[in-house]
Design a protein around this motif. Structure first.
Motif, PDB file in Angstrom:
ATOM      1  N   SER A 121     -21.878  -4.412   5.084  1.00 20.96           N
ATOM      2  CA  SER A 121     -22.277  -5.327   6.161  1.00 20.96           C
ATOM      3  C   SER A 121     -22.454  -6.680   5.492  1.00 20.96           C
ATOM      4  CB  SER A 121     -23.586  -4.889   6.815  1.00 20.96           C
ATOM      5  OG  SER A 121     -23.423  -3.662   7.453  1.00 20.96           O
ATOM      6  N   CYS A 122     -21.505  -7.574   5.711  1.00 25.16           N
ATOM      7  CA  CYS A 122     -21.521  -8.838   4.977  1.00 25.16           C
ATOM      8  C   CYS A 122     -21.089  -9.975   5.895  1.00 25.16           C
ATOM      9  CB  CYS A 122     -20.606  -8.761   3.762  1.00 25.16           C
ATOM     10  SG  CYS A 122     -18.869  -8.431   4.166  1.00 25.16           S
ATOM     11  N   LEU A 123     -21.145 -11.177   5.358  1.00 26.21           N
ATOM     12  CA  LEU A 123     -20.647 -12.338   6.083  1.00 26.21           C
ATOM     13  C   LEU A 123     -19.160 -12.481   5.803  1.00 26.21           C
ATOM     14  CD1 LEU A 123     -23.515 -14.898   5.410  1.00 26.21           C
ATOM     15  CD2 LEU A 123     -23.081 -13.590   7.500  1.00 26.21           C
ATOM     16  N   LYS A 124     -18.415 -12.957   6.793  1.00 25.13           N
ATOM     17  CA  LYS A 124     -16.970 -13.103   6.608  1.00 25.13           C
ATOM     18  C   LYS A 124     -16.634 -14.048   5.460  1.00 25.13           C
ATOM     19  CE  LYS A 124     -15.273 -14.284  10.491  1.00 25.13           C
ATOM     20  NZ  LYS A 124     -14.549 -14.545  11.731  1.00 25.13           N
ATOM     21  N   GLN A 130      -7.307 -12.789   4.137  1.00 21.36           N
ATOM     22  CA  GLN A 130      -6.566 -11.784   4.914  1.00 21.36           C
ATOM     23  C   GLN A 130      -7.505 -10.746   5.519  1.00 21.36           C
ATOM     24  OE1 GLN A 130      -6.291 -12.249   1.597  1.00 21.36           O
ATOM     25  NE2 GLN A 130      -5.843 -10.364   0.491  1.00 21.36           N
ATOM     26  N   TYR A 131      -8.644 -10.487   4.870  1.00 22.55           N
ATOM     27  CA  TYR A 131      -9.601  -9.519   5.415  1.00 22.55           C
ATOM     28  C   TYR A 131     -10.488 -10.171   6.475  1.00 22.55           C
ATOM     29  CZ  TYR A 131      -7.662  -6.914   1.611  1.00 22.55           C
ATOM     30  OH  TYR A 131      -6.768  -6.299   0.776  1.00 22.55           O
ATOM     31  N   ARG A 132     -10.690 -11.482   6.385  1.00 21.69           N
ATOM     32  CA  ARG A 132     -11.358 -12.202   7.477  1.00 21.69           C
ATOM     33  C   ARG A 132     -10.518 -12.097   8.741  1.00 21.69           C
ATOM     34  NH1 ARG A 132     -13.230 -17.988   4.798  1.00 21.69           N
ATOM     35  NH2 ARG A 132     -14.177 -17.066   2.939  1.00 21.69           N
ATOM     36  N   LYS A 145     -17.578  -6.270  22.224  1.00 20.37           N
ATOM     37  CA  LYS A 145     -19.024  -6.276  22.053  1.00 20.37           C
ATOM     38  C   LYS A 145     -19.487  -7.694  21.809  1.00 20.37           C
ATOM     39  CE  LYS A 145     -19.399  -1.616  20.307  1.00 20.37           C
ATOM     40  NZ  LYS A 145     -19.893  -0.726  19.308  1.00 20.37           N
ATOM     41  N   ALA A 146     -20.663  -7.996  22.317  1.00 23.19           N
ATOM     42  CA  ALA A 146     -21.245  -9.301  22.061  1.00 23.19           C
ATOM     43  C   ALA A 146     -21.799  -9.312  20.643  1.00 23.19           C
ATOM     44  CB  ALA A 146     -22.370  -9.561  23.063  1.00 23.19           C
ATOM     45  N   GLY A 147     -21.946 -10.489  20.123  1.00 22.57           N
ATOM     46  CA  GLY A 147     -22.546 -10.607  18.802  1.00 22.57           C
ATOM     47  C   GLY A 147     -21.834 -11.653  17.981  1.00 22.57           C
ATOM     48  N   SER A 148     -22.287 -11.793  16.763  1.00 24.77           N
ATOM     49  CA  SER A 148     -21.748 -12.800  15.867  1.00 24.77           C
ATOM     50  C   SER A 148     -20.404 -12.372  15.313  1.00 24.77           C
ATOM     51  CB  SER A 148     -22.728 -13.027  14.710  1.00 24.77           C
ATOM     52  OG  SER A 148     -22.134 -13.858  13.750  1.00 24.77           O
ATOM     53  N   PHE A 149     -19.460 -13.301  15.307  1.00 25.75           N
ATOM     54  CA  PHE A 149     -18.177 -13.041  14.679  1.00 25.75           C
ATOM     55  C   PHE A 149     -18.186 -13.559  13.245  1.00 25.75           C
ATOM     56  CE2 PHE A 149     -16.909 -12.877  19.183  1.00 25.75           C
ATOM     57  CZ  PHE A 149     -16.389 -11.598  19.187  1.00 25.75           C
ATOM     58  N   ASP A 150     -19.336 -14.072  12.780  1.00 19.95           N
ATOM     59  CA  ASP A 150     -19.458 -14.541  11.402  1.00 19.95           C
ATOM     60  C   ASP A 150     -19.791 -13.405  10.451  1.00 19.95           C
ATOM     61  OD1 ASP A 150     -18.956 -17.148  12.144  1.00 19.95           O
ATOM     62  OD2 ASP A 150     -21.067 -17.596  12.483  1.00 19.95           O
ATOM     63  N   ALA A 151     -20.180 -12.276  10.999  1.00 18.81           N
ATOM     64  CA  ALA A 151     -20.572 -11.132  10.179  1.00 18.81           C
ATOM     65  C   ALA A 151     -19.564 -10.003  10.322  1.00 18.81           C
ATOM     66  CB  ALA A 151     -21.957 -10.639  10.599  1.00 18.81           C
ATOM     67  N   VAL A 152     -19.434  -9.234   9.257  1.00 21.89           N
ATOM     68  CA  VAL A 152     -18.605  -8.032   9.269  1.00 21.89           C
ATOM     69  C   VAL A 152     -19.569  -6.859   9.404  1.00 21.89           C
ATOM     70  CG1 VAL A 152     -16.959  -6.612   7.986  1.00 21.89           C
ATOM     71  CG2 VAL A 152     -16.866  -9.110   7.793  1.00 21.89           C
ATOM     72  N   ARG A 154     -20.825  -2.850   9.780  1.00 19.80           N
ATOM     73  CA  ARG A 154     -20.535  -1.630   9.026  1.00 19.80           C
ATOM     74  C   ARG A 154     -19.300  -0.927   9.599  1.00 19.80           C
ATOM     75  NH1 ARG A 154     -21.464   3.680   9.793  1.00 19.80           N
ATOM     76  NH2 ARG A 154     -21.725   4.992   7.965  1.00 19.80           N
ATOM     77  N   ASP A 155     -19.261  -0.746  10.930  1.00 18.68           N
ATOM     78  CA  ASP A 155     -18.128  -0.060  11.561  1.00 18.68           C
ATOM     79  C   ASP A 155     -16.820  -0.814  11.333  1.00 18.68           C
ATOM     80  OD1 ASP A 155     -19.695   2.000  12.439  1.00 18.68           O
ATOM     81  OD2 ASP A 155     -19.778   1.336  14.527  1.00 18.68           O
TER      82      ASP A 155
END
Length: 187
Positions: A121-124, A130-132, A145-152, A154-155
């Motif tokens: 669980s990390c920040l992009k 390429q993984y971003r 899903k709502a939420g931040s797209f700045d974070a990756v 766990r799922d």
């Protein structure tokens, strides 16, 4: 909800992607194709918006089947029909927590933009470009899903690992589960 789905919908033109000069990004898209998601992600963005809105407004899940009406006509979508329509694989992992641990460790190093392993669980900004991009594709095309797209999440990290290391995923089951959540009120 359905209108926001349409406006945030992203589809991939795989033919144009393979003309990119960046070999790492091209490789990431090739990995998406090997998962069996090409038809789903490359589906043309031709919607009958009013019918889609009506489908979600009238939709529910009964005995594991998505049911709705559009223009007074009953519509039933089973997992097998959904998977067949999009040509989705129906064999492989159905529980993301079963992604092999050794691959997670490899991904934590491979995805990292620095020498330090990233958390699952990390920040992009902590992962390579390429993984971003892969994270964005998963966030905006597969999960509503709502939420931040700045974070990756766990799922998302587990899915990125499965895609990158060619772990077989039952995409029919996984994405049908997303559809069932979308038609379930208050989900």
């Amino acid at each position: 909800m359905a209108s926001s789905l349409i406006s945030r919908s992203h589809h991939i033109d795989f033919d144009s992607v393979f003309r990119f000069d960046d070999a790492e990004i091209v490789q990431m898209f090739e990995s998406l194709i090997t998962t069996g998601l090409k038809e789903f992600l490359g589906c043309p963005a031709i919607f009958h918006e009013n019918a889609l809105i009506e489908f979600f407004a009238n939709g529910s899940v009964r005995d594991g089947v998505v049911v709705s009406t559009i223009g007074g006509i009953a519509v039933e979508i089973s997992e097998s029909v959904f998977a067949a329509t999009f040509g989705l694989p129906t064999e492989g992992l159905t529980d993301l927590s079963e992604v092999p641990r050794n691959l997670l460790s490899d991904a934590q190093s491979l995805f990292s933009v620095s020498e330090k392993e990233v958390s699952i669980s990390c920040l992009k900004k902590e992962i390579k470009m390429q993984y971003r991009l892969l994270s964005d594709i998963l966030a905006k095309s597969l999960f509503v899903k709502a939420g931040s797209f700045d974070a990756v999440t766990r799922d998302r990290f587990l899915l990125m690992t499965a895609i990158t290391f060619d772990v077989k995923v039952n995409w029919g089951n996984l994405l049908f589960g997303v559809l069932k959540e979308m038609v379930t009120p208050d989900s």
